[in-house]
Design a protein around this motif. Structure first.
Motif, PDB file in Angstrom:
ATOM      1  N   GLY A 152       4.530  50.462  22.677  1.00 30.11           N
ATOM      2  CA  GLY A 152       3.238  50.156  21.667  1.00 30.11           C
ATOM      3  C   GLY A 152       2.719  51.363  21.055  1.00 30.11           C
ATOM      4  N   VAL A 153       3.417  52.684  21.596  1.00 29.64           N
ATOM      5  CA  VAL A 153       2.963  54.052  20.762  1.00 29.64           C
ATOM      6  C   VAL A 153       4.122  54.472  20.217  1.00 29.64           C
ATOM      7  N   ALA A 154       3.971  54.341  18.856  1.00 27.23           N
ATOM      8  CA  ALA A 154       5.019  54.815  17.913  1.00 27.23           C
ATOM      9  C   ALA A 154       5.714  56.330  18.225  1.00 27.23           C
ATOM     10  N   ARG A 155       4.747  57.164  18.403  1.00 27.16           N
ATOM     11  CA  ARG A 155       5.015  58.796  18.576  1.00 27.16           C
ATOM     12  C   ARG A 155       4.169  59.321  19.578  1.00 27.16           C
ATOM     13  N   PRO A 156       4.585  60.068  20.652  1.00 24.81           N
ATOM     14  CA  PRO A 156       3.349  60.826  21.106  1.00 24.81           C
ATOM     15  C   PRO A 156       3.134  62.001  20.243  1.00 24.81           C
ATOM     16  N   GLY A 157       2.050  62.499  20.523  1.00 27.57           N
ATOM     17  CA  GLY A 157       1.502  63.699  19.653  1.00 27.57           C
ATOM     18  C   GLY A 157       1.034  64.801  20.923  1.00 27.57           C
ATOM     19  N   LEU A 158       1.155  65.983  20.322  1.00 24.72           N
ATOM     20  CA  LEU A 158       0.923  66.991  21.250  1.00 24.72           C
ATOM     21  C   LEU A 158      -0.586  67.526  20.731  1.00 24.72           C
ATOM     22  N   MET A 159      -1.516  67.603  21.800  1.00 21.36           N
ATOM     23  CA  MET A 159      -3.034  67.840  21.416  1.00 21.36           C
ATOM     24  C   MET A 159      -3.589  69.024  22.317  1.00 21.36           C
ATOM     25  N   PRO A 160      -3.745  70.178  21.808  1.00 17.63           N
ATOM     26  CA  PRO A 160      -4.609  71.279  22.490  1.00 17.63           C
ATOM     27  C   PRO A 160      -6.163  71.034  22.436  1.00 17.63           C
ATOM     28  N   THR A 161      -7.035  71.633  23.037  1.00 21.50           N
ATOM     29  CA  THR A 161      -8.305  71.864  22.861  1.00 21.50           C
ATOM     30  C   THR A 161      -8.496  73.027  22.395  1.00 21.50           C
ATOM     31  N   MET A 162      -9.357  73.180  21.168  1.00 20.99           N
ATOM     32  CA  MET A 162      -9.741  74.617  20.717  1.00 20.99           C
ATOM     33  C   MET A 162     -11.083  74.884  20.660  1.00 20.99           C
ATOM     34  N   PRO A 163     -11.508  76.259  20.801  1.00 23.82           N
ATOM     35  CA  PRO A 163     -12.724  76.664  20.658  1.00 23.82           C
ATOM     36  C   PRO A 163     -13.161  76.491  19.267  1.00 23.82           C
ATOM     37  N   VAL A 164     -14.589  76.368  19.583  1.00 21.81           N
ATOM     38  CA  VAL A 164     -15.572  76.368  18.179  1.00 21.81           C
ATOM     39  C   VAL A 164     -16.548  77.481  18.387  1.00 21.81           C
ATOM     40  N   GLU A 165     -17.025  77.913  17.186  1.00 22.66           N
ATOM     41  CA  GLU A 165     -17.934  79.056  17.007  1.00 22.66           C
ATOM     42  C   GLU A 165     -19.150  78.702  17.713  1.00 22.66           C
ATOM     43  N   SER A 166     -19.856  77.597  17.373  1.00 23.23           N
ATOM     44  CA  SER A 166     -21.284  77.054  17.648  1.00 23.23           C
ATOM     45  C   SER A 166     -21.478  76.831  18.972  1.00 23.23           C
ATOM     46  N   SER A 167     -20.615  76.375  19.687  1.00 22.41           N
ATOM     47  CA  SER A 167     -20.917  75.582  21.204  1.00 22.41           C
ATOM     48  C   SER A 167     -19.873  75.942  22.141  1.00 22.41           C
ATOM     49  N   ASP A 168     -19.891  75.473  23.521  1.00 20.71           N
ATOM     50  CA  ASP A 168     -18.766  75.550  24.518  1.00 20.71           C
ATOM     51  C   ASP A 168     -17.929  74.277  24.409  1.00 20.71           C
ATOM     52  N   ASP A 169     -18.085  73.488  23.434  1.00 14.34           N
ATOM     53  CA  ASP A 169     -17.358  72.010  23.345  1.00 14.34           C
ATOM     54  C   ASP A 169     -16.165  72.188  22.943  1.00 14.34           C
ATOM     55  N   GLY A 170     -15.748  72.902  22.014  1.00  8.05           N
ATOM     56  CA  GLY A 170     -14.272  73.026  21.508  1.00  8.05           C
ATOM     57  C   GLY A 170     -13.932  71.622  20.822  1.00  8.05           C
ATOM     58  N   PHE A 171     -12.960  71.365  20.312  1.00  6.24           N
ATOM     59  CA  PHE A 171     -12.501  70.223  19.629  1.00  6.24           C
ATOM     60  C   PHE A 171     -10.899  70.050  19.899  1.00  6.24           C
ATOM     61  N   ASN A 172     -10.530  68.703  19.814  1.00  7.50           N
ATOM     62  CA  ASN A 172      -8.963  68.437  20.030  1.00  7.50           C
ATOM     63  C   ASN A 172      -8.408  68.365  18.696  1.00  7.50           C
ATOM     64  N   ILE A 173      -7.047  68.710  18.543  1.00  8.16           N
ATOM     65  CA  ILE A 173      -6.457  68.434  17.529  1.00  8.16           C
ATOM     66  C   ILE A 173      -5.024  68.106  17.793  1.00  8.16           C
TER      67      ILE A 173
END
Lengths: 330, 330
Positions: free
Chosen positions: B118-139
């Motif tokens: 059911g998943v068409a294609r797997p995706g590669l996803m790191p977590t990257m840092p952000v300027e304003s907090s220690d939360d980061g974001f996924n891309i």
């Protein structure tokens, strides 16, 4: 005398910094005449009267950054940008410089100034700094086109290579394709096909380049589709400004010790900043139009605009547009 | 007991730093067993004997960074990576960590571990840092796919949002689409269509995000096609490392004054570096496979690998894979 149309009302520091920049460049460019499009009162106040190199064309409207590009071009017919573009179209000016709304300038460039016959799509091309030298590199397209075809990228590479050679003085510019790996068969269908076109061209094609190599000085011209180029350019600029901002903040808001350290390290930090000074390379050129159109950052100060004026003079001196016209009409 | 397969031979610092990291994480993760795939002699030398949480599987080959991925998977059948992937496939291990050849790991992930039905294609996803907090974001996706379709991006957004919520503890993750402008009608056909799909989904979709906004912390999950994502991720990393490198160089090679300044400003500079410490977020997850596969940078040291081990434990604890299996098989 060559005539450069100056959209004096675009950008955050208009018109003061723009006028200051042109007045600084003027004595160095005795062959050029500068036609200012903007508020007549302000222009007369800022500009010297009775100067053969200066002309004022009064306009009453301004295209704002938040304006929708196509609508702005159609409705703000007496804006500095639209009137300036029309002068270029009609041959009353030879080139256009603006710090205004990028989308609107692209629209005016494509629909008013018009593209060179034989050029499929114009491409937007800034010059970016590199780590290892003061040479920088050109990257095209950074967003004039959301969708790109292989033949567009080949033409952009050809025009950018010629620009690098004639305007920046790079001999046999190394042309690379932005891709997701080094090998020839990397990328999607578009990039695989462009690789072959570049390989078969007479350009000095050096293969693929990846995102992390862009600032390393491995290529003089990087060709990319407009969607990826836009994302990459903004990512590089965003990363740079976030790091610089955090460094400044860290040095100024961490007590006396850090502040003193910053003071002592000032010259060293400045030398880094000066290497990454992209102002000195001028603005982004919309390559492939009937006359040169240059977009300088909306936040630019007089120094940045000065370099853009010199850049346009050089583009006119080297007669790039006529070369492209001959080349692509074949 | 859950079993984590460790490709002990991948990366520049293998196997020492990898073993050190796992041994450090082990006491904190009493529910996990670590199965090391690698050179038997080296493993026995580095690992404690008679430890219920440790198992060694002897392999005789290593996939190198310069190996062609598909060929490597097919021919190096006794490599640490391929054998580890087979253990995961056969259910003898529940997850896979590797610092090796990214392309080969993607290949082993997709062709050996296999994608969720059911998943068409797997995706590669790191977590990257952000300027304003220690939360980061996924891309997602940063390069598992050279060509992407709208429905892939929607699924990646769904999986990444769930990851951000369960593994990183972000409540109602803000999901944004990387595009070439803020307005809903920006981008090429692919991105316009994805905008609508995200708009119509149950995700907390906040609209488009542009390259320069990525590190500003405006989104918790950024979804992008794999070609653009790859170029953007590498551009961000490249820009960061060029600036840091030039700063170091500028501070150390500009005489005593700059050196003293650097010494005084050290703590402030360190605090900037620690905000941009992406090691603490773990490795890049290949989302959409039958079992979690995590890729950590080839240059990673023990500290970075430690966080990747903790990350895998959390993914298993939250049972992400089974949730995806139920979700996408509907």
């Amino acid at each position: 005398m060559r005539k450069i149309a100056i959209d004096a009302m675009g950008g955050e520091n208009a018109p003061e910094e723009i006028v200051e920049a042109v007045l600084k460049a003027k004595p160095e460019l005795p062959e050029d005449k500068f036609i200012f499009f903007g508020d007549e009162g302000k222009m007369k106040e800022l500009l010297p009267a009775d100067d053969d190199q200066i002309e004022i064309v009064a306009t009453t409207e301004v295209i704002l950054d938040e304006d929708e590009p196509v609508k702005a071009m159609r409705t703000k017919k007496d804006s500095s940008m639209v009137v300036a573009a029309n002068w270029v179209k009609e041959g009353k000016a030879d080139a256009l410089l603006s710090l205004g709304n990028t989308g609107a300038l692209l629209t005016c460039g494509i629909f008013i100034v018009g593209r060179i016959k034989g050029v499929a799509r114009p491409g937007l091309m800034p010059t970016m700094p590199v780590e290892s030298s003061d040479d920088g590199f050109n990257i095209i397209d950074v967003g004039a086109n959301a969708t790109s075809k292989p033949e567009y990228l080949l033409q952009w590479a050809e025009m950018a290579s010629y620009y690098a050679e004639k305007v920046r003085g790079v001999s046999k510019p190394r042309v690379a394709l932005l891709n997701n790996g080094a090998e020839f068969d990397k990328g999607d269908d578009l990039h695989k096909e462009v690789y072959q076109l570049l390989q078969d061209s007479s350009l000095n094609f050096t293969g693929n380049i990846e995102g992390h190599e862009l600032l390393q000085g491995k290529a003089d011209v990087v060709v990319t589709d407009g969607f990826t180029g836009n994302a990459v350019l903004k990512s590089i600029e965003g990363t740079g400004s976030v790091i610089i901002h955090m460094l400044k903040d860290g040095l100024l808001n961490n007590g006396v010790k850090a502040k003193l350290g910053a003071l002592l390290a000032k010259d060293a930090l400045k030398s880094v900043a000066s290497r990454f000074d992209k102002d000195k390379y001028g603005g982004a050129v919309l390559l492939g139009l009937n006359s040169p159109v240059v977009k300088q950052h909306g936040r630019s100060d007089a120094r940045a605009v000065y370099y853009a004026v010199k850049q346009i003079d050089k583009i006119l001196t080297e007669d790039l547009t006529n070369t492209f016209k001959q080349e692509f009409s074949k």
